[in-house]
Design an enzyme around this catalytic site. Sequence first.
Site, PDB file in Angstrom:
ATOM      1  N   CYS A 129      22.171  78.023 -22.795  1.00  0.00           N
ATOM      2  CA  CYS A 129      20.951  78.132 -23.362  1.00  0.00           C
ATOM      3  C   CYS A 129      21.098  77.827 -24.928  1.00  0.00           C
ATOM      4  O   CYS A 129      20.128  77.680 -25.486  1.00  0.00           O
ATOM      5  CB  CYS A 129      20.091  79.148 -23.046  1.00  0.00           C
ATOM      6  SG  CYS A 129      19.770  79.389 -21.379  1.00  0.00           S
ATOM      7  N   HIS A 174      14.104  82.442 -29.979  1.00  0.00           N
ATOM      8  CA  HIS A 174      14.627  82.110 -28.967  1.00  0.00           C
ATOM      9  C   HIS A 174      13.510  82.424 -27.830  1.00  0.00           C
ATOM     10  O   HIS A 174      12.976  81.795 -26.836  1.00  0.00           O
ATOM     11  CB  HIS A 174      15.768  82.916 -28.594  1.00  0.00           C
ATOM     12  CG  HIS A 174      16.618  82.289 -27.157  1.00  0.00           C
ATOM     13  ND1 HIS A 174      16.935  81.132 -26.950  1.00  0.00           N
ATOM     14  CD2 HIS A 174      17.106  83.019 -26.021  1.00  0.00           C
ATOM     15  CE1 HIS A 174      17.367  80.877 -25.876  1.00  0.00           C
ATOM     16  NE2 HIS A 174      17.764  82.067 -25.319  1.00  0.00           N
ATOM     17  N   GLU A 206      16.393  90.192 -29.322  1.00  0.00           N
ATOM     18  CA  GLU A 206      15.969  89.542 -30.393  1.00  0.00           C
ATOM     19  C   GLU A 206      15.078  90.207 -31.488  1.00  0.00           C
ATOM     20  O   GLU A 206      15.443  89.808 -32.856  1.00  0.00           O
ATOM     21  CB  GLU A 206      15.561  88.072 -29.924  1.00  0.00           C
ATOM     22  CG  GLU A 206      15.247  87.029 -31.205  1.00  0.00           C
ATOM     23  CD  GLU A 206      14.407  85.950 -30.561  1.00  0.00           C
ATOM     24  OE1 GLU A 206      14.229  85.603 -29.606  1.00  0.00           O
ATOM     25  OE2 GLU A 206      14.722  84.690 -31.132  1.00  0.00           O
ATOM     26  N   LYS A 218       8.622  78.599 -26.088  1.00  0.00           N
ATOM     27  CA  LYS A 218       8.840  78.895 -24.871  1.00  0.00           C
ATOM     28  C   LYS A 218       7.526  79.146 -24.065  1.00  0.00           C
ATOM     29  O   LYS A 218       7.467  79.351 -22.903  1.00  0.00           O
ATOM     30  CB  LYS A 218       9.933  79.649 -24.513  1.00  0.00           C
ATOM     31  CG  LYS A 218      11.473  79.043 -24.874  1.00  0.00           C
ATOM     32  CD  LYS A 218      12.496  79.702 -24.529  1.00  0.00           C
ATOM     33  CE  LYS A 218      13.762  79.309 -25.084  1.00  0.00           C
ATOM     34  NZ  LYS A 218      14.045  79.441 -26.179  1.00  0.00           N
ATOM     35  N   HIS A 220      11.388  77.602 -20.689  1.00  0.00           N
ATOM     36  CA  HIS A 220      12.493  77.407 -21.627  1.00  0.00           C
ATOM     37  C   HIS A 220      13.221  76.244 -20.980  1.00  0.00           C
ATOM     38  O   HIS A 220      13.797  76.052 -19.678  1.00  0.00           O
ATOM     39  CB  HIS A 220      13.672  78.715 -20.688  1.00  0.00           C
ATOM     40  CG  HIS A 220      14.576  78.881 -21.377  1.00  0.00           C
ATOM     41  ND1 HIS A 220      15.253  78.129 -22.441  1.00  0.00           N
ATOM     42  CD2 HIS A 220      15.685  80.107 -21.434  1.00  0.00           C
ATOM     43  CE1 HIS A 220      16.463  78.409 -23.130  1.00  0.00           C
ATOM     44  NE2 HIS A 220      16.754  79.802 -22.046  1.00  0.00           N
ATOM     45  N   PHE A 237      23.119  82.350 -21.903  1.00  0.00           N
ATOM     46  CA  PHE A 237      24.109  83.079 -21.006  1.00  0.00           C
ATOM     47  C   PHE A 237      25.534  82.825 -21.281  1.00  0.00           C
ATOM     48  O   PHE A 237      25.833  81.817 -21.833  1.00  0.00           O
ATOM     49  CB  PHE A 237      23.584  82.804 -19.682  1.00  0.00           C
ATOM     50  CG  PHE A 237      22.140  83.436 -18.957  1.00  0.00           C
ATOM     51  CD1 PHE A 237      21.747  84.453 -19.625  1.00  0.00           C
ATOM     52  CD2 PHE A 237      21.876  82.704 -17.944  1.00  0.00           C
ATOM     53  CE1 PHE A 237      20.539  84.962 -19.155  1.00  0.00           C
ATOM     54  CE2 PHE A 237      21.034  83.469 -17.353  1.00  0.00           C
ATOM     55  CZ  PHE A 237      20.101  84.492 -17.819  1.00  0.00           C
TER      56      PHE A 237
END
Lengths: 222, 424
Positions: free
Chosen positions: B173, B313, B324, B345, B350, B409
């Site tokens: 990602c 993110h 985050e 997002k 995403h 990830f």
Amino acid sequence: MGEEQAGVDAVRIAFERIRAGQGDAFLVGGSYNAERADALLIYAMGGFLRHAPFAPVDQRADDPGLYLGSGGAFLVLEARETAEARGASILAVLKGVDSRRSRRVPGSVGAALGEAFKALPAASGRVAVMSGATGIAGITNEEIAALPAVPVRFTASRLGHMTEAQFPAGIALAVESLRSGALPAPAAGSSETEAEGEPEAIYVTSVGHMRGEGLALVVRAH
Amino acid sequence: MKDAKGRPVVVVTGMGVVTSLGQGKADTWSALTAGTSGIRQISRFPTAGLKTTIAGTVDFVPAEPFCAAQLSENFARLAVDEAISEAKIGTKGAFPGPMFIAVPPVEMEWPQREALARASGATEAVTYADLLRAADTGQFKDWHNLFLFGTVADRLADEFGTQGSPISLSTACSSGATAIQLGVEAIRRGETEAALCIGTDGSVQAEALIRFSLLSALSTQNDPPEGASKPFSKNRDGFVMGEGAAALVLESYESAKARGAQVLGVIAGCGEKGDGFHRTRTSPDGMPAILAMRGAIEDAGLTPDDIDYVNAHGTSTPENDKMESFGCMTVMGERMKSVPISSNKSMIGHTLTAAGAVEAVVTLLTLRNGRIPPTINYTIPDPAIPLDVVPNVARDASLRYAMSNSFGFGGQNTVLVFAREVKA
């Protein structure tokens, strides 16, 4: 790029980042698991697999193609200064990496490799080639014709074709040949010839089965 | 002109974007600042029995054959076309620099397997031996190339005439941000004056959705679809898959100035830090993300106090948003409570491989337009996240520097810092 060229590009970018001071040390390489029916299926659709019994890469005129191979190869690339500062033993020196992409037509692989040899520093002394040739018709012959007249070892005759991992594995074998003072023995039934004396400089090639051409030059540490 | 570290200043002179909100910057930007969601019921494959039935799909771009690889290629083409047209760089079919493209892992999907099975003539339980026999006939030759990782890049390189070996990459990602980082570094080390950086992802297919579902990573609050992605909210329950692409033309400031190009913004800093803690989970102390943020700010020659806005993110997973928030608080201190941070997002889902690039474009538009897209669906604040998430409504603000986070990830963290203008 993906597949073979991913291995070439990864090494080239790590090399250039070190040269430009964008990093001191990189772990770079590739790995591939060929023992999956899905992997075979993809290459079977493209007609790239050899079905006949084993033959070395340079002896497959009867049924040109590749055997996939499983494996992984990783290199620690390091700026010479930082390696020396921490007292690391230097196995070999990477002098240059060339990565390019030709639009594939007959002759383009040979031409691209010719340009790549010109783009890298000239090798001197006892020179050899660690070739990543696949065994696929046309492009394998073009590569062989483009190589200098020095002892050649075809990695896929020993390891199979490990796609992303082939080029890093070729460099690793070149490094080990330089370090130990001997190339691998010629593969049985191949055109590979005995080398005289300890190798001092080894070119490593990669010609992707679909696309991408790569070349590295590795020389002895001392 | 050089930056504080003596390197070429890297500017953006062209941008293109495709999301579930529309094709092109204008449509995407107006929808994002209106707080519109692009999340909808999935219609391209049956979802009966699945826990998650929604996604931010891009349904207006055709693909033949219809599969993630082809869709990703087609999104990227549209984004690149828009970016190069805006940059007015090179000549048609001859881009004067290399390509760095983030592409999703590609694989044969069920329709192709079924076609091979049919062609094999097998009527009972179909085995791989049957599929291989069908493959060996040569009638599926085109699918070999279609399902190679490097093919999207190869075809785009042919079409847009980029230089050298195009770089396909995947850092999960954070891939889109990594593509930009590689472009920035190539320009900084003088390898090129321009680079084409792309992130693309058209992965909403059954198997990909099911895999993320098995990881318990996806929101299951399917009704209403537009309410599912709730970054930073207390009731957030996972991310929503999205699709899209973005392309950026990067140039050295010198080169852009010399040819009279319009400068859309500056990529001032890049930071990256790997996290070896776990395949999908982040380090409990958040250090890799923190170090990536600090690295990007330091690389830009700035301090945390300079950052006026964070493009999060903000996946809407319980873990990411908490980590985050903690990471931003650690980097910026108490001041972070008043630094606006919002998640695109919440509206587009995403976009995975594309996210870092899509959100880079949105961040640059945010700086340029002086308007911050909101985090929508923010109705139940999470007391553990004491941040100004620009809830639900866009906000005007004069911004100089912004940071965009991408945490993938596998522990792949990439952070970019943008400046509105070149510092004189």
